[in-house]
Each structure stands twice: as structure tokens, then as C-alpha cells.
Design a protein around this motif. Structure first.
Motif, PDB file in Angstrom:
ATOM      1  N   VAL A  35       0.852  -1.186   0.000  1.00  0.00           N
ATOM      2  CA  VAL A  35       0.000   0.000   0.000  1.00  0.00           C
ATOM      3  C   VAL A  35       0.883   1.230   0.000  1.00  0.00           C
ATOM      4  O   VAL A  35       1.742   1.388   0.881  1.00  0.00           O
ATOM      5  N   THR A  36       0.698   2.104  -0.971  1.00  0.00           N
ATOM      6  CA  THR A  36       1.438   3.364  -0.993  1.00  0.00           C
ATOM      7  C   THR A  36       0.603   4.454  -0.326  1.00  0.00           C
ATOM      8  O   THR A  36      -0.615   4.369  -0.271  1.00  0.00           O
ATOM      9  N   GLY A  37       1.284   5.467   0.197  1.00  0.00           N
ATOM     10  CA  GLY A  37       0.569   6.519   0.909  1.00  0.00           C
ATOM     11  C   GLY A  37      -0.096   5.993   2.161  1.00  0.00           C
ATOM     12  O   GLY A  37      -1.224   6.366   2.488  1.00  0.00           O
ATOM     13  N   SER A  38       0.626   5.129   2.890  1.00  0.00           N
ATOM     14  CA  SER A  38       0.046   4.433   4.037  1.00  0.00           C
ATOM     15  C   SER A  38      -0.013   5.259   5.317  1.00  0.00           C
ATOM     16  O   SER A  38      -0.614   4.825   6.293  1.00  0.00           O
ATOM     17  N   ALA A  89       4.126  -1.222   3.743  1.00  0.00           N
ATOM     18  CA  ALA A  89       3.570   0.130   3.740  1.00  0.00           C
ATOM     19  C   ALA A  89       4.619   1.152   3.330  1.00  0.00           C
ATOM     20  O   ALA A  89       5.730   1.164   3.870  1.00  0.00           O
ATOM     21  N   ILE A  90       4.249   1.999   2.387  1.00  0.00           N
ATOM     22  CA  ILE A  90       5.129   3.073   1.944  1.00  0.00           C
ATOM     23  C   ILE A  90       4.509   4.420   2.285  1.00  0.00           C
ATOM     24  O   ILE A  90       3.324   4.656   2.019  1.00  0.00           O
ATOM     25  N   SER A  91       5.309   5.297   2.868  1.00  0.00           N
ATOM     26  CA  SER A  91       4.905   6.674   3.134  1.00  0.00           C
ATOM     27  C   SER A  91       6.153   7.539   3.077  1.00  0.00           C
ATOM     28  O   SER A  91       7.272   7.044   3.274  1.00  0.00           O
ATOM     29  N   ARG A  92       5.982   8.817   2.843  1.00  0.00           N
ATOM     30  CA  ARG A  92       7.147   9.709   2.842  1.00  0.00           C
ATOM     31  C   ARG A  92       7.386  10.328   4.220  1.00  0.00           C
ATOM     32  O   ARG A  92       8.333  11.109   4.389  1.00  0.00           O
ATOM     33  N   THR A  93       6.540   9.993   5.210  1.00  0.00           N
ATOM     34  CA  THR A  93       6.658  10.562   6.553  1.00  0.00           C
ATOM     35  C   THR A  93       7.012   9.469   7.550  1.00  0.00           C
ATOM     36  O   THR A  93       6.181   8.598   7.846  1.00  0.00           O
ATOM     37  N   GLN A  94       8.221   9.501   8.076  1.00  0.00           N
ATOM     38  CA  GLN A  94       8.710   8.441   8.953  1.00  0.00           C
ATOM     39  C   GLN A  94       7.878   8.321  10.226  1.00  0.00           C
ATOM     40  O   GLN A  94       7.596   7.215  10.701  1.00  0.00           O
ATOM     41  N   SER A  95       7.482   9.443  10.804  1.00  0.00           N
ATOM     42  CA  SER A  95       6.718   9.395  12.059  1.00  0.00           C
ATOM     43  C   SER A  95       5.378   8.690  11.861  1.00  0.00           C
ATOM     44  O   SER A  95       4.919   7.964  12.754  1.00  0.00           O
ATOM     45  N   PRO A 143       1.673  -4.549  14.535  1.00  0.00           N
ATOM     46  CA  PRO A 143       2.933  -5.298  14.603  1.00  0.00           C
ATOM     47  C   PRO A 143       3.011  -6.338  13.487  1.00  0.00           C
ATOM     48  O   PRO A 143       2.055  -7.070  13.238  1.00  0.00           O
ATOM     49  N   GLY A 144       4.146  -6.341  12.807  1.00  0.00           N
ATOM     50  CA  GLY A 144       4.334  -7.313  11.732  1.00  0.00           C
ATOM     51  C   GLY A 144       4.327  -6.714  10.352  1.00  0.00           C
ATOM     52  O   GLY A 144       4.853  -7.315   9.411  1.00  0.00           O
ATOM     53  N   ILE A 145       3.736  -5.521  10.193  1.00  0.00           N
ATOM     54  CA  ILE A 145       3.813  -4.895   8.879  1.00  0.00           C
ATOM     55  C   ILE A 145       5.223  -4.349   8.688  1.00  0.00           C
ATOM     56  O   ILE A 145       5.923  -4.037   9.661  1.00  0.00           O
ATOM     57  N   LEU A 146       5.657  -4.236   7.441  1.00  0.00           N
ATOM     58  CA  LEU A 146       6.982  -3.708   7.127  1.00  0.00           C
ATOM     59  C   LEU A 146       6.819  -2.352   6.465  1.00  0.00           C
ATOM     60  O   LEU A 146       5.991  -2.191   5.557  1.00  0.00           O
ATOM     61  N   THR A 147       7.575  -1.372   6.904  1.00  0.00           N
ATOM     62  CA  THR A 147       7.403  -0.001   6.444  1.00  0.00           C
ATOM     63  C   THR A 147       8.628   0.507   5.695  1.00  0.00           C
ATOM     64  O   THR A 147       9.761   0.102   5.980  1.00  0.00           O
ATOM     65  N   TYR A 148       8.366   1.425   4.756  1.00  0.00           N
ATOM     66  CA  TYR A 148       9.425   1.996   3.926  1.00  0.00           C
ATOM     67  C   TYR A 148       9.156   3.492   3.765  1.00  0.00           C
ATOM     68  O   TYR A 148       8.099   3.882   3.252  1.00  0.00           O
TER      69      TYR A 148
END
Length: 249
Positions: A17-20, A41-47, A57-62
Motif C-alpha cells: 500500500v502506498t501513501g500508508s 507500507a510506503i509513506s514519505r513521513t517516517q513518524s 505489529p508485523g507490517i513492514l514499512t518503507y
């Protein structure tokens, strides 16, 4: 916020999912996780990603700016095999047609259209190589077919996204990969509530919607889940309006 949607299709499946970080993207990410999918999950905002990961818990973020073609391609290529893709990331620019700047137009088109092409190419190639069935949903808007004041770049990008969706559906269909879009009107995300809280602004639109209300986030999420799942196995190349009947008259 509650969902009545249940579907064993997502157990053991994987989804990107982009823009997560916020709004619709965050909600669909969380619901796919609840339904048993391994979510990336992809988002441009780390926070935003950090808070999302703590809730799921368990999802992977980028953390990634999708307007960067090469970096995006490099990251998505590293992901494990995917079954589902939701291209949700999007931006806008509030400028009139006569005042729309080249840099604003380019930024909106890169995020809203080019990134969908880029991410979907990588994901679809992997699906085809594996011989896997898959489903891709692009988050578009009623703005793809209706002009909105001060939204020249946004409207153009969503029209292009709908056209891209049709091309993807045509060429990926023979590989058993379905591609559809959801096209909501105003959605009551936190941003949507702020933007449309003024009755002078909202009532003229609400008066044209037979159901008498704007779209809730769960309305869009449930439509996306339906299009991702086997329940929509013969739906391909569709732009699903989610607007309460706004354009029936």
C-alpha cells in the motif's frame, strides 16, 4: 471506525500500500493487516510509519518519496512476492488554471500518475514471472471526470490515472492480473473534515448528493477490499464511483 468486511482471501496473502501514513492509505493498511495479509507500507513521513507499525505489529514499512523514480524502483524490487497492490499515494496543488506553475504540475503528475506506473510495473512483472494471479487498485477521484475550481493539476492527474488504469487492465488481464480504480468524492479523512467543515462550502455539494452525506473512509476501504478480493474476480478495468449518487442527475 468499524468494518463488517470479512474475507478469507487475504489470509496468507501479501499486499503493498502506498501513501500508508494517513487517511485512506492508513485505513486500508490496517484493515488488510487485520484480515491476515502481510502488508508492506510506503509513506514519505517516517513518524507516520512508526505509529502505524506500533499499531500493526508485523507490517513492514518503507519511508520513500515516490516521485523519485529510481529510488522507488530500487525499493519495490526488493519486496517479496506480492498478491495485491493499492496505489493510494497522492498530492494536490491548489492553483487556478491561469496560475498553475510547471513545478506544481510536475510534482502532482509524478506522484499521482508516474509513481503508479513505476510501482505497478515492478509489481506486475514479478506477478507475471511467478505466474500468479493478482489485483491492483488505484485510488482515483470523481475529479477525473469533473472539473474542480483551483484543482487543475489534480484533475488532470486523476484523468490520466483512470486512463492508465484502463491500459493496465487491458494488458495485464491476459496474465490474470486485474486492475481497477475507486473514484470517491469528498472523503471524511481528518484533512477532508477540515477542508469541508464550513457549511457555506459543503452544503451546495451535499444538496446534490441523494444520500445526503460525504464519503466516510470505511466506504472507500470496503470498496478497495472488494476489488482486491476474489469476490470481484470478473471485474477489470472499472472506475468505481463512490459518491452517493452525486452525478445521477
Amino acid at each position: 471506525m468499524s468494518y463488517d468486511y470479512e474475507d478469507p482471501f487475504f489470509a496468507g496473502r501479501s499486499a503493498l500500500v502506498t501513501g500508508s501514513g494517513k487517511g485512506i492509505g492508513r485505513a486500508i493498511t490496517k484493515q488488510l493487516h487485520i484480515l491476515g495479509a502481510q502488508v508492506y507500507a510506503i509513506s514519505r513521513t517516517q513518524s507516520d510509519l512508526e505509529s502505524l507499525a506500533s499499531e500493526c505489529p508485523g507490517i513492514l514499512t518503507y519511508c520513500l518519496d515516490l516521485s523519485d523514480w529510481k529510488k522507488t524502483e530500487d525499493v519495490v524490487k526488493t519486496l517479496p512476492p506480492l498478491d495485491c497492490l493499492v496505489n493510494n499515494a497522492g498530492v494536490t496543488s491548489l492553483e487556478s488554471f491561469l496560475e498553475t506553475k510547471a513545478e506544481s504540475f510536475e510534482r502532482v503528475m509524478k506522484t499521482n500518475v508516474q509513481s503508479v506506473l513505476n510501482v505497478s510495473q515492478v509489481v506486475a512483472k514479478h506477478m507475471i514471472k511467478r505466474g500468479a494471479h493478482g489485483s491492483i487498485v488505484n485510488v482515483s477521484s470523481v475529479a477525473s471526470t469533473r472539473a474542480l475550481n483551483l484543482h487543475t493539476s489534480y484533475c488532470a492527474s486523476k484523468a490520466a490515472l483512470d486512463s492508465l488504469t484502463r491500459s493496465m487492465a487491458l494488458e495485464l488481464g491476459p496474465h490474470k492480473i486485474r486492475v481497477n480504480s475507486v473514484n470517491p468524492t469528498v472523503v471524511m479523512t481528518d484533512m477532508g473534515k477540515l477542508a469541508w467543515s464550513d457549511p457555506d462550502k459543503s452544503e451546495p455539494i451535499l444538496n446534490r448528493i441523494p444520500l445526503g452525506k460525504f464519503v466516510e473512509v470505511e466506504d472507500v476501504v470496503n470498496a478497495i477490499l472488494f476489488l482486491l478480493s476474489d469476490r470481484s474476480s470478473m471485474i477489470n478495468g472499472v472506475h468505481l464511483p463512490i459518491e452517493g449518487g452525486l452525478f445521477v442527475s
